[in-house]
Scaffold this active site. Sequence first.
Site, short mmCIF file in Angstrom:
data_model
loop_
_atom_site.label_atom_id
_atom_site.label_comp_id
_atom_site.label_asym_id
_atom_site.label_seq_id
_atom_site.Cartn_x
_atom_site.Cartn_y
_atom_site.Cartn_z
N SER A 147 34.16 23.56 16.91
CA SER A 147 33.88 25.00 16.97
C SER A 147 33.23 25.43 18.27
O SER A 147 32.41 24.71 18.85
CB SER A 147 32.95 25.36 15.81
OG SER A 147 32.38 26.63 16.01
N GLU A 149 30.96 27.41 18.37
CA GLU A 149 29.51 27.47 18.10
C GLU A 149 28.80 26.30 18.77
O GLU A 149 27.60 26.38 19.04
CB GLU A 149 29.27 27.38 16.58
CG GLU A 149 29.29 28.70 15.86
CD GLU A 149 28.09 29.57 16.19
OE1 GLU A 149 26.95 29.14 15.96
OE2 GLU A 149 28.29 30.69 16.68
N TYR A 170 24.50 24.51 11.43
CA TYR A 170 25.96 24.37 11.39
C TYR A 170 26.48 23.82 12.71
O TYR A 170 27.27 22.86 12.74
CB TYR A 170 26.59 25.74 11.09
CG TYR A 170 28.08 25.81 11.36
CD1 TYR A 170 29.00 25.32 10.43
CD2 TYR A 170 28.59 26.36 12.54
CE1 TYR A 170 30.37 25.36 10.68
CE2 TYR A 170 29.94 26.43 12.80
CZ TYR A 170 30.83 25.92 11.86
OH TYR A 170 32.19 25.98 12.12
#
Length: 361
Positions: A147, A149, A170
């Site tokens: 990801s 992120e 996460y």
Amino acid sequence: MDNIINKTDNSLRGKRALITGITGQDGSYLAEFLISQGYQVHGIIRRTSIFNTDRIDHLYQDPHQSNLPLYLHYGDLTDGTGLRRILQRVEPDEVYNLAAQSHVKVSFEQPEYTADTVAMGTLRLLEALRDYMEVAGKQVRMYQAASSEMFGASPPPQNESTPFYPRSPYAVSKVAAYWYAKNYREAYGMFVASGILFNHESPRRGETFVTRKISRAATRIKMGLQDRLYLGNLDAKRDWGFAGDYVKAMWLMLQQDEPEDFVICTGESHSVREFLEECFSYLDLRWQDYVSIDQRYFRPSEVDYLQGDASRAREKLGWSPQVNFKELVKMMVDHDFDLARQEKILQDAGHYKGIRGIAYG
Ligand code: NAP
Ligand code: GDD
């Protein structure tokens, strides 16, 4: 546009794919795409007290029929024994690991569980796959859902060389999973490719992610079903693409000669405020008249600015996104306007139960 099934390539008939997270947004588009490519698709679903297969119901046939393209197996990334059993039963050629507790804000509330599914879950799958390959004597290719992120606080534009600076439990877990995948590639020669995907949305996006939260609310406001929309940080910028485009990149990564990691994105970034503006103005509404800020939707640490550079994917995979920002917003609003119309009809007929859980995300 919502449904991406296209022409079948008969040369691929007989290949078997196993998808973890098949009931999620990406899992449903990927299953459609692989079926359209002639794959036999197997998916892992969790046992839940109510049905969780809404996104794939249109693909599923009665198991008593023959030649099913889609098989579902109960399993969970927290249950390594079950994963091993499923691998033995399915004998896949390709495994797509999409399952995750994927909500960033929720990961601050459930960090241990998030690490267990996202980081440890990936490790369990890699270990199960390593052993399965040895016993079966065959190479199985694996896609790992990494990801953007993971880049977190690293300034844009982000590409495959950008250092990771995760800003949530996460994201930390996704970084761990990314490194597990890379290590298994280097240590055991496994074909594992990580796709570092930037945000991708669709009419099937979970309703607690900001784009869908906005498209649902704007259309419900337009139909007189809702008065206000409560949001958090409107300044955050994201590189938003269409999920249907992105699952094709996942597949392409597993068709290469060598396993490699790829950034997948549009290269264009917009703020949450701009998404609001695009959505509400498409419905001839002023978002400023309906949106309030609620502190509960802010994160303890935020990712301010994601904008990717997918040059490598363009050059090596021949991949590029087909749906732009405006088209994405239109697709989501058109879809949710239909839902709002249906809700209105139910309400007028006295059968309306109210909207589920929007306040949670
Ligand atoms: P999603 O809609 O939240 O779907 C997540 C899927 O994982 C669902 O099928 C869910 O099952 C399943 N799952 C959750 N916990 C599990 C567990 N413990 N065991 C087995 N399955 C479990 O996510 P998505 O948007 O499709 O994203 C797919 C993957 O890409 C995720 O790994 C996500 O972190 C990653 N990713 C997403 C984006 C994006 O913008 N969408 C960007 C980069 C990376 P239920 O249906 O039962 O909940
Ligand atoms: N969810 C949510 N709800 N986000 C809000 C809200 C709100 O009410 N108000 C503002 N935001 C901001 C968040 O603070 C964040 O900066 C941005 O909107 C996007 O939030 P999400 O849509 O929840 O997505 P995300 O960027 O945190 O994470 C998604 O994309 C990642 C890829 O970069 C998820 O799909 C992750 O699983 C994925 O890895």
